[in-house]
Write an enzyme that holds these catalytic residues in place. Structure first.
Site, PDB file in Angstrom:
ATOM      1  N   GLU A  80      88.951  10.017  59.946  1.00 17.18           N
ATOM      2  CA  GLU A  80      88.333   8.651  59.801  1.00 17.18           C
ATOM      3  C   GLU A  80      87.365   8.140  59.046  1.00 17.18           C
ATOM      4  OE1 GLU A  80      86.308   8.956  63.383  1.00 17.18           O
ATOM      5  OE2 GLU A  80      88.123  10.174  64.844  1.00 17.18           O
ATOM      6  N   ARG A  84      88.563  14.974  69.511  1.00 18.00           N
ATOM      7  CA  ARG A  84      88.034  14.905  67.543  1.00 18.00           C
ATOM      8  C   ARG A  84      89.550  15.345  67.455  1.00 18.00           C
ATOM      9  NH1 ARG A  84      83.570  13.116  68.506  1.00 18.00           N
ATOM     10  NH2 ARG A  84      81.675  13.824  67.568  1.00 18.00           N
ATOM     11  N   HIS A 128      87.936   5.167  67.384  1.00 14.85           N
ATOM     12  CA  HIS A 128      87.328   5.792  68.320  1.00 14.85           C
ATOM     13  C   HIS A 128      85.609   4.797  68.661  1.00 14.85           C
ATOM     14  CE1 HIS A 128      84.577   9.744  66.881  1.00 14.85           C
ATOM     15  NE2 HIS A 128      84.546   9.277  67.479  1.00 14.85           N
TER      16      HIS A 128
HETATM   17  P1  NAP Z   1      80.780  19.839  77.252  1.00 13.00           P
HETATM   18  O1  NAP Z   1      79.720  18.639  78.735  1.00 13.00           O
HETATM   19  O2  NAP Z   1      80.229  20.381  76.237  1.00 13.00           O
HETATM   20  O3  NAP Z   1      82.338  20.237  77.824  1.00 13.00           O
HETATM   21  C1  NAP Z   1      82.639  20.855  76.567  1.00 13.00           C
HETATM   22  C2  NAP Z   1      83.954  21.765  76.958  1.00 13.00           C
HETATM   23  O4  NAP Z   1      85.052  22.171  75.476  1.00 13.00           O
HETATM   24  C3  NAP Z   1      83.529  22.049  78.272  1.00 13.00           C
HETATM   25  O5  NAP Z   1      84.193  22.526  79.258  1.00 13.00           O
HETATM   26  C4  NAP Z   1      84.079  23.994  77.452  1.00 13.00           C
HETATM   27  O6  NAP Z   1      84.542  24.634  78.227  1.00 13.00           O
HETATM   28  C5  NAP Z   1      84.872  23.016  76.594  1.00 13.00           C
HETATM   29  N1  NAP Z   1      85.315  23.672  75.576  1.00 13.00           N
HETATM   30  C6  NAP Z   1      84.780  24.470  74.326  1.00 13.00           C
HETATM   31  N2  NAP Z   1      85.359  24.974  73.083  1.00 13.00           N
HETATM   32  C7  NAP Z   1      86.455  24.998  73.484  1.00 13.00           C
HETATM   33  C8  NAP Z   1      87.836  25.804  73.424  1.00 13.00           C
HETATM   34  N3  NAP Z   1      86.832  25.954  71.842  1.00 13.00           N
HETATM   35  N4  NAP Z   1      89.016  26.095  74.260  1.00 13.00           N
HETATM   36  C9  NAP Z   1      89.043  24.962  75.241  1.00 13.00           C
HETATM   37  N5  NAP Z   1      87.645  25.016  75.695  1.00 13.00           N
HETATM   38  C10 NAP Z   1      86.182  24.276  74.849  1.00 13.00           C
HETATM   39  O7  NAP Z   1      81.162  18.445  76.173  1.00 13.00           O
HETATM   40  P2  NAP Z   1      81.073  16.372  76.792  1.00 13.00           P
HETATM   41  O8  NAP Z   1      80.087  16.547  76.788  1.00 13.00           O
HETATM   42  O9  NAP Z   1      82.037  16.446  77.901  1.00 13.00           O
HETATM   43  O10 NAP Z   1      81.724  16.351  75.980  1.00 13.00           O
HETATM   44  C11 NAP Z   1      82.846  16.384  74.454  1.00 13.00           C
HETATM   45  C12 NAP Z   1      83.061  15.811  74.104  1.00 13.00           C
HETATM   46  O11 NAP Z   1      83.815  14.940  73.671  1.00 13.00           O
HETATM   47  C13 NAP Z   1      82.386  15.495  72.470  1.00 13.00           C
HETATM   48  O12 NAP Z   1      81.772  16.901  72.163  1.00 13.00           O
HETATM   49  C14 NAP Z   1      82.758  15.043  71.598  1.00 13.00           C
HETATM   50  O13 NAP Z   1      83.241  15.978  70.368  1.00 13.00           O
HETATM   51  C15 NAP Z   1      84.259  14.259  72.117  1.00 13.00           C
HETATM   52  N6  NAP Z   1      83.849  13.020  72.587  1.00 13.00           N
HETATM   53  C16 NAP Z   1      83.811  11.999  72.259  1.00 13.00           C
HETATM   54  C17 NAP Z   1      83.748  11.011  72.195  1.00 13.00           C
HETATM   55  C18 NAP Z   1      85.006   9.148  71.210  1.00 13.00           C
HETATM   56  O14 NAP Z   1      84.607   8.529  70.993  1.00 13.00           O
HETATM   57  N7  NAP Z   1      85.931   9.628  71.835  1.00 13.00           N
HETATM   58  C19 NAP Z   1      82.862  10.159  72.886  1.00 13.00           C
HETATM   59  C20 NAP Z   1      81.931  11.284  73.229  1.00 13.00           C
HETATM   60  C21 NAP Z   1      82.369  13.074  73.397  1.00 13.00           C
HETATM   61  P3  NAP Z   1      84.229  26.491  77.908  1.00 13.00           P
HETATM   62  O15 NAP Z   1      82.817  26.478  76.816  1.00 13.00           O
HETATM   63  O16 NAP Z   1      84.155  27.414  78.897  1.00 13.00           O
HETATM   64  O17 NAP Z   1      84.906  26.262  76.807  1.00 13.00           O
HETATM   65  C1  8YV Z   2      79.955   8.423  69.210  1.00 11.02           C
HETATM   66  C2  8YV Z   2      81.366  10.081  70.038  1.00 11.02           C
HETATM   67  O1  8YV Z   2      80.223   6.600  69.154  1.00 11.02           O
HETATM   68  O2  8YV Z   2      79.296  10.985  71.461  1.00 11.02           O
HETATM   69  C3  8YV Z   2      80.150  11.350  70.745  1.00 11.02           C
HETATM   70  O3  8YV Z   2      80.541  12.810  70.336  1.00 11.02           O
HETATM   71  O4  8YV Z   2      82.376  10.704  69.174  1.00 11.02           O
HETATM   72  C4  8YV Z   2      80.949   8.896  70.027  1.00 11.02           C
HETATM   73  O5  8YV Z   2      80.630   8.183  71.521  1.00 11.02           O
HETATM   74  C5  8YV Z   2      80.063   8.877  68.095  1.00 11.02           C
HETATM   75  O6  8YV Z   2      79.750   9.900  67.510  1.00 11.02           O
HETATM   76  C6  8YV Z   2      79.600   7.851  67.224  1.00 11.02           C
HETATM   77  O7  8YV Z   2      77.937   8.248  65.682  1.00 11.02           O
END
Ligand code: NAP
Ligand code: 8YV
Length: 316
Positions: free
Chosen positions: A257, A228, A275
């Site tokens: 954004e 993010r 994004h």
């Molecule tokens: P997840 O399985 O919950 O993994 C999140 C990781 O972050 C965990 O390893 C957690 O470990 C760590 N974490 C949480 N808080 C933290 C902190 N304060 N400091 C350091 N590490 C921390 O989530 P995921 O499914 O992998 O998704 C992760 C994130 O990716 C989403 O929440 C979203 O923001 C982002 N995302 C972006 C896109 C995009 O389109 N760009 C798409 C999908 C997801 P600990 O709890 O041990 O800290």
């Molecule tokens: C989405 C994302 O596209 O899954 C997330 O956390 O950032 C993206 O995959 C976005 O949230 C659309 O609302």
């Protein structure tokens, strides 16, 4: 029939599928919801939205039982307030791991190999007028630090192994994973050639990538952010790139954004995407299907298929 409010430009399948079992109200965007009279919201029991459910909206939905959020990250949902009101939240984890990880790797390669700048060099005729383009750097043998080794972070680590990188990671807790763990993010940044940030957004991670981390990473290294915009101090990042205190950056997410700091547009050592890490037809369809499934399974069994951890205390 239970009433479901759908907010935003969802695939038609979401509306068609929900209409089989529910009385669906579709509003095209946040402004339409804000302008709607309270009477139109009074009987709504489930909300499907693109990660949008602030306290103000929840307060206007007196019969709300479920928020089904599109996206794995739910920093735009006031989950604390929802939980206090007994409202369950579902999201769309796992189905997007592969494409988001692919996007992170694509940004790492595009940035370190300067693919966008190389494309520009060729199109501007400079290959002809100036000769071969400048050399770039390999990722083979480089240390890549994953910030947040969760579902997507692990998918990134798996893919990095094919490129011959050494993967290390930082998160609040050590995971059962065959990679070196750093409790200290600055120490990891100092040792890494690249950081890939893939934590949740929200207050807990706000500006986790601050000046100290950026400077520890340094002038020869790369920052990739697919988490993010809020996780990175954007003003510090832009300054560090401009001053040469950070080598390069690949960014899919931004603080405000769709606004992106214009200073980044002129930088050849930066690759920017709007994004789109999960934005393939296949993954977005899987996410859309899970938004529907969360609603149907919740009303059938009391549990959405994919609840957020904070909702567990409310679930059977
Ligand atoms: P997840 O399985 O919950 O993994 C999140 C990781 O972050 C965990 O390893 C957690 O470990 C760590 N974490 C949480 N808080 C933290 C902190 N304060 N400091 C350091 N590490 C921390 O989530 P995921 O499914 O992998 O998704 C992760 C994130 O990716 C989403 O929440 C979203 O923001 C982002 N995302 C972006 C896109 C995009 O389109 N760009 C798409 C999908 C997801 P600990 O709890 O041990 O800290
Ligand atoms: C989405 C994302 O596209 O899954 C997330 O956390 O950032 C993206 O995959 C976005 O949230 C659309 O609302």
């Amino acid at each position: 029939m239970k009433q479901v409010l759908v907010v935003g430009n969802f695939f038609p399948s979401v509306l068609d599928d929900l209409k089989k079992d529910f009385d669906v109200t579709h509003m095209k965007d946040k402004d339409a919801v804000k302008a709607a009279p309270d009477a139109d919201l009074a009987e709504i029991e489930a909300l499907a939205s693109f990660g949008w459910a602030p306290k103000k909206l929840i307060e206007r939905l007196p019969k709300l039982k479920l928020i089904s959020s599109f996206g794995v990250g739910y920093d735009g949902v006031d989950v604390g307030f929802a939980t206090k009101k007994g409202i369950v939240v579902g999201h769309t984890p796992d189905v997007l791991n592969d494409d988001v990880a692919n996007c992170a790797i694509a940004l790492l390669l595009a940035t370190t190999r300067r693919l966008v700048a190389q494309d520009k060099y060729l199109r501007e005729g400079r290959w002809v007028s100036e000769g071969n383009a400048p050399l770039t750097h390999t990722i083979r043998g480089k240390v890549v630090g994953i910030v947040g080794l969760g579902r997507i972070g692990l998918a990134i680590a798996e893919k990095l192994s094919v490129f011959g990188c050494e993967t290390v990671y930082h998160s609040r807790s050590k995971k059962d994973a065959p990679h070196r763990y750093y409790g200290d993010l600055v120490a990891m940044a100092r040792d890494a050639d690249a950081l890939i940030v893939i934590t949740p957004g929200g207050a807990e991670t706000e500006k986790l990538i601050d000046r100290q981390v950026i400077e520890a990473l340094g002038p020869e290294s790369t920052l990739i952010n697919v988490a993010r915009g809020s996780v990175c101090d954007e003003a510090e990042l832009v300054k560090a790139l401009a001053d040469g205190r950070l080598g390069s950056a690949g960014l899919d997410v931004f603080e405000e954004e769709p606004k992106v700091p214009e200073a980044l547009f002129a930088m050849d050592n930066v690759v920017l995407t709007p994004h789109v890490a999960s934005a393939t037809w296949e993954t977005r369809q899987a996410m859309a299907d899970l938004v529907v499934e969360n609603v149907t399974t919740f009303f059938e069994t009391g549990r959405p298929k994919a609840p957020v951890p904070e909702s567990e205390e409310l679930l059977p």
